[in-house]
Design an enzyme around this catalytic site. Structure first.
Site, PDB file in Angstrom:
ATOM      1  N   LYS A   1       7.918   5.912  -2.433  1.00  0.00           N
ATOM      2  CA  LYS A   1       6.489   5.648  -2.572  1.00  0.00           C
ATOM      3  C   LYS A   1       5.719   6.784  -1.922  1.00  0.00           C
ATOM      4  CE  LYS A   1       7.892   0.869  -2.200  1.00  0.00           C
ATOM      5  NZ  LYS A   1       8.385  -0.063  -1.180  1.00  0.00           N
TER       6      LYS A   1
HETATM    7  N1  GLU Z   1      12.259  -3.121   3.783  1.00  0.00           N
HETATM    8  C1  GLU Z   1      13.121  -1.973   3.815  1.00  0.00           C
HETATM    9  C2  GLU Z   1      12.616  -0.921   2.853  1.00  0.00           C
HETATM   10  O1  GLU Z   1      11.904  -1.250   1.910  1.00  0.00           O
HETATM   11  C3  GLU Z   1      14.534  -2.286   3.410  1.00  0.00           C
HETATM   12  C4  GLU Z   1      15.238  -3.126   4.365  1.00  0.00           C
HETATM   13  C5  GLU Z   1      16.723  -3.253   4.128  1.00  0.00           C
HETATM   14  O2  GLU Z   1      17.162  -3.305   2.972  1.00  0.00           O
HETATM   15  O3  GLU Z   1      17.452  -3.331   5.103  1.00  0.00           O
HETATM   16  O4  GLU Z   1      12.933   0.236   3.041  1.00  0.00           O
END
Ligand code: GLU
Length: 285
Positions: free
Chosen positions: A224
Site C-alpha cells: 500500500k
Molecule cells: N496485519 C498485518 C499486516 O497487514 C499482518 C499480520 C500477520 O499476518 O501476522 O501486515
C-alpha cells in the site's frame, strides 16, 4: 484426534487489497481448506493514525467478491483492547515487561535491552517485552529452517497508548486458536519475537509459513505504501487465476470464466505446498 487446522488472514486497513495481498489471502485460505481447516479473517485496525477511512469495508468487500469468506464472524482488533491489556497485565505480573522512554538509537546502543535509566520510569513511556538475545529455531513451511535471534526488546504498548502489532497479533492468534500462520515473507523477521510472546503467554507456538512476495518492476514488494494498484473486484476470477499461477498452479484455459467459488474449489482440491516457489519475484506476465 488431531487438532483441527485453524488459519487466518489478518489485513491492516491502511489501504485497499492489492495483488500481493490477494496472494497471501489465497495461500492462507487454500492451505487451511486443503487441510480440512477453518480460515478466519481478522481486521487489524489497531493503529487509527495509519488507517485509511473506508479501507476495512473495502477489504472485506474485495475478499467477498473473490469468494474468500471467513468461517467465523470477522474479528476487529479495535474492539479487543481489553484482551491486550489482560495479556500485558499477565506479562507485567511475570516480570516480563518494563516501561521505557528511550529512543530507538538509545535502545540499539544498549544492545536492545533495558537501560538503567528505564528502571522506575514514570510519566509517558512505552512498555517493552524482555526478550532481546533470545534465539528461536523453527521450520518455516516455505522458507525452510530458520534461526532468528531477537535483536531488541519489542514495544508492546506505545508511548501514545496504542497497543502494538506484535502483542495484538499474538493475543488474537491465541484467543482464536490459530495453529497455522500463513502470511507474506515480509513478516518472517517478526516470527522470533512472536514465538517468544506465545511462550510467555503460556500458549504453544503455531506452525509458520511465509509465502513469497510479489515484487514490482523497481524490485520492491507490492504494498500500500508504494501505491500498488487496488484489486479490481470486477475481475475477481481473472485475479484469482493469476494469483494461482504465482502460487505454482497451472490453471487450465477457461478456468477464468468460472465463478470465484468454483475456482477456489478447483484449487483447494489441488493445493500443494511444495509447488510454491519460495522466491520473491515479479508477477509473470
Ligand atoms: N496485519 C498485518 C499486516 O497487514 C499482518 C499480520 C500477520 O499476518 O501476522 O501486515
Amino acid at each position: 484426534m488431531p487438532e483441527q487446522y485453524i488459519g487466518r488472514f489478518a489485513p491492516s486497513p491502511t489501504g485497499p487489497l492489492h495483488f500481493g495481498s490477494l496472494v497471501c489471502a489465497l495461500g492462507s485460505y487454500l492451505d487451511a481448506i486443503a487441510h480440512g481447516g477453518q480460515w478466519l479473517v481478522r481486521m487489524e485496525d489497531l493503529d487509527p493514525p495509519r488507517e485509511m477511512p473506508g479501507a476495512a469495508e473495502r477489504i472485506l468487500k474485495s475478499l467477498h467478491a473473490h469468494g474468500l469468506h471467513s468461517h467465523t464472524p470477522v474479528v476487529w482488533q479495535n474492539q479487543r483492547h481489553h484482551l491486550y491489556q489482560q495479556a500485558l497485565d499477565k506479562l507485567r505480573d511475570d516480570g516480563l515487561v518494563y516501561p521505557c522512554s528511550c529512543t530507538r538509537e538509545q535502545v540499539r546502543k544498549a544492545g536492545g535491552h533495558q537501560r538503567a535509566q528505564c528502571v522506575g520510569e514514570q510519566g509517558n513511556h512505552a512498555l517493552r517485552f524482555h526478550c532481546a538475545g533470545a534465539q528461536e529455531t523453527f521450520h518455516d513451511l516455505w522458507q525452510g529452517e530458520q534461526t532468528q535471534v531477537v535483536g531488541e526488546d519489542p514495544i508492546l504498548k506505545r508511548k501514545d497508548g496504542l497497543y502494538a502489532y506484535q502483542l495484538a497479533v499474538v493475543v488474537d492468534d491465541i484467543a482464536q486458536g490459530v495453529n497455522c500462520v500463513v502470511r507474506g515473507a515480509d513478516l518472517l523477521d517478526c516470527t522470533a519475537v512472536q514465538s517468544q510472546l506465545f511462550r510467555a503467554l503460556g500458549a504453544s507456538v503455531p506452525q509458520f509459513g511465509h509465502l513469497p512476495l510479489v515484487m514490482n518492476e523497481g524490485g520492491q514488494k507490492l504494498s500500500k505504501q508504494n501505491h500498488a494498484a487496488p484489486l479490481d473486484d470486477q475481475k475477481a476470477s481473472a485475479n484469482l487465476v493469476q494469483a494461482l499461477g504465482f502460487l505454482g498452479f497451472h490453471p487450465p484455459p477457461g478456468l477464468e470464466s468460472e465463478l470465484p467459488t468454483q475456482i477456489l474449489s478447483w484449487a483447494s482440491a489441488r493445493w500443494q505446498r511444495q509447488a510454491v516457489d519460495r522466491r520473491n519475484r515479479l508477477l509473470a506476465q
